[in-house]
Scaffold this motif. Sequence first.
Motif, PDB file in Angstrom:
ATOM      1  N   VAL A   1       0.835  -1.208   0.000  1.00  0.00           N
ATOM      2  CA  VAL A   1       0.000   0.000   0.000  1.00  0.00           C
ATOM      3  C   VAL A   1       0.869   1.257   0.000  1.00  0.00           C
ATOM      4  O   VAL A   1       0.598   2.222  -0.722  1.00  0.00           O
TER       5      VAL A   1
ATOM      6  N   GLN B   1       0.987  11.230 -10.874  1.00  0.00           N
ATOM      7  CA  GLN B   1       0.201  12.470 -10.986  1.00  0.00           C
ATOM      8  C   GLN B   1       1.131  13.678 -10.970  1.00  0.00           C
ATOM      9  O   GLN B   1       0.969  14.623 -11.721  1.00  0.00           O
TER      10      GLN B   1
ATOM     11  N   VAL C   1      -3.600  12.863  -0.102  1.00  0.00           N
ATOM     12  CA  VAL C   1      -4.907  12.655  -0.742  1.00  0.00           C
ATOM     13  C   VAL C   1      -5.069  11.179  -1.120  1.00  0.00           C
ATOM     14  O   VAL C   1      -6.128  10.583  -0.928  1.00  0.00           O
ATOM     15  N   GLY C   2      -3.987  10.600  -1.635  1.00  0.00           N
ATOM     16  CA  GLY C   2      -4.024   9.187  -2.022  1.00  0.00           C
ATOM     17  C   GLY C   2      -4.344   8.283  -0.840  1.00  0.00           C
ATOM     18  O   GLY C   2      -5.179   7.379  -0.937  1.00  0.00           O
TER      19      GLY C   2
ATOM     20  N   ALA D   1       2.188   1.710  -3.405  1.00  0.00           N
ATOM     21  CA  ALA D   1       1.099   2.049  -4.325  1.00  0.00           C
ATOM     22  C   ALA D   1       0.725   3.519  -4.218  1.00  0.00           C
ATOM     23  O   ALA D   1       0.552   4.214  -5.227  1.00  0.00           O
ATOM     24  N   VAL D   2       0.623   4.003  -2.992  1.00  0.00           N
ATOM     25  CA  VAL D   2       0.273   5.419  -2.782  1.00  0.00           C
ATOM     26  C   VAL D   2       1.374   6.314  -3.337  1.00  0.00           C
ATOM     27  O   VAL D   2       1.113   7.304  -4.032  1.00  0.00           O
TER      28      VAL D   2
ATOM     29  N   ARG E   1       3.526   5.571  -5.696  1.00  0.00           N
ATOM     30  CA  ARG E   1       3.606   5.442  -7.148  1.00  0.00           C
ATOM     31  C   ARG E   1       2.500   6.216  -7.869  1.00  0.00           C
ATOM     32  O   ARG E   1       2.749   6.925  -8.840  1.00  0.00           O
ATOM     33  N   VAL E   2       1.282   6.055  -7.381  1.00  0.00           N
ATOM     34  CA  VAL E   2       0.150   6.740  -8.021  1.00  0.00           C
ATOM     35  C   VAL E   2       0.309   8.256  -7.886  1.00  0.00           C
ATOM     36  O   VAL E   2       0.102   9.003  -8.844  1.00  0.00           O
TER      37      VAL E   2
END
Lengths: 201, 201
Positions: free
Chosen positions: B162, B173, B189-190, B165-166, B168-169
Amino acid sequence: MDVRDCHQGYHQGMVRWQPDSRNRLEQAALALYAERGFDDTTVAQISERAGLTERTFFRHFSDKREVLFGGAGALQDLLVGAVADAPPSAAPLDAVARALDAVGAVFADRREFARIRQRIITGSVELQERELIKLATLSAAVADALRQRGVGDPAAGLTGEVAVAVFRVAFEQWVGGTDRRDLTQLMRVGLDELRSVTSGA
Amino acid sequence: MDVRDCHQGYHQGMVRWQPDSRNRLEQAALALYAERGFDDTTVAQISERAGLTERTFFRHFSDKREVLFGGAGALQDLLVGAVADAPPSAAPLDAVARALDAVGAVFADRREFARIRQRIITGSVELQERELIKLATLSAAVADALRQRGVGDPAAGLTGEVAVAVFRVAFEQWVGGTDRRDLTQLMRVGLDELRSVTSGA
């Protein structure tokens, strides 16, 4: 097509294509990778072990790595299809939970195959890299399927990552340990754990 | 050490080692990758552009891929350190949130560098693979740091995934879009989105 691919013989005078040549190549490759190591196995050896030609090998696979990842496309279709087919009212993570159940069902009788495959992949950086690319592609496909359900960003991207994370962690438990639970159960437990972790419990 | 590495000259009769040779190699490599493409750039060209020798290049980097991933070790130390230093009472995801804040602070003034680097990586499967290996290593390191805080499995493994993932995403952006928020804000925010997704909202 090469006549060596037809040693099960002629049928009513016609050369018949053997539909199981792909499967035979997979079995031969897996056996050789386990015996000799991935790096020291050649396409020529795989083809010979399967009783087929190299030309046939390359009709099915782009290279010797791809033999281990041939199922990735089907896995992706399954996940994306299940997400798309979830009821419109289903929340993103519920759609993912359904997709993971569908995946678990498909893997149910493949634990031994998955174990051998995992050992081979763990032994090679090149294979680990390919595995990670496939998983990243899977995550992106799930995210896209969620966007088509109207899920916005970054929620769609994050949920795609979460889906693959749950799959991956459960898969490692399933193939690596002595845990007797099946993949579906392990993924459900994983999702519950994730819910608990993110709720701050 | 090669005399060509010393063209800033002699100091009181002694050959002085230039502490910025690593940085100069990075700048030269990034410029060449952007100009000519990663595949068509050689270590010889990078060294020449930096005014250094190939021998010096290989003292700093194992290959031309590694120039783009030299920061991964420091990033991992930062994440692992922040997780370890979180108060004992902090929940796993709160420890991760602190670690992501620490990472965001470090990246604050590197957006342009990160943008160029990302474009180069996106253009090469080989580089994407290396990137994914680094991120998987990061995830495993965070999971281990959580285990040392007493977090069990599969919660530790999932929280490690997790965290990455946060990161990376949000990173995508940050470097890809026209969003004016900084990386720290995007990761916060993620994390909130993730909490909301997993609570079934």
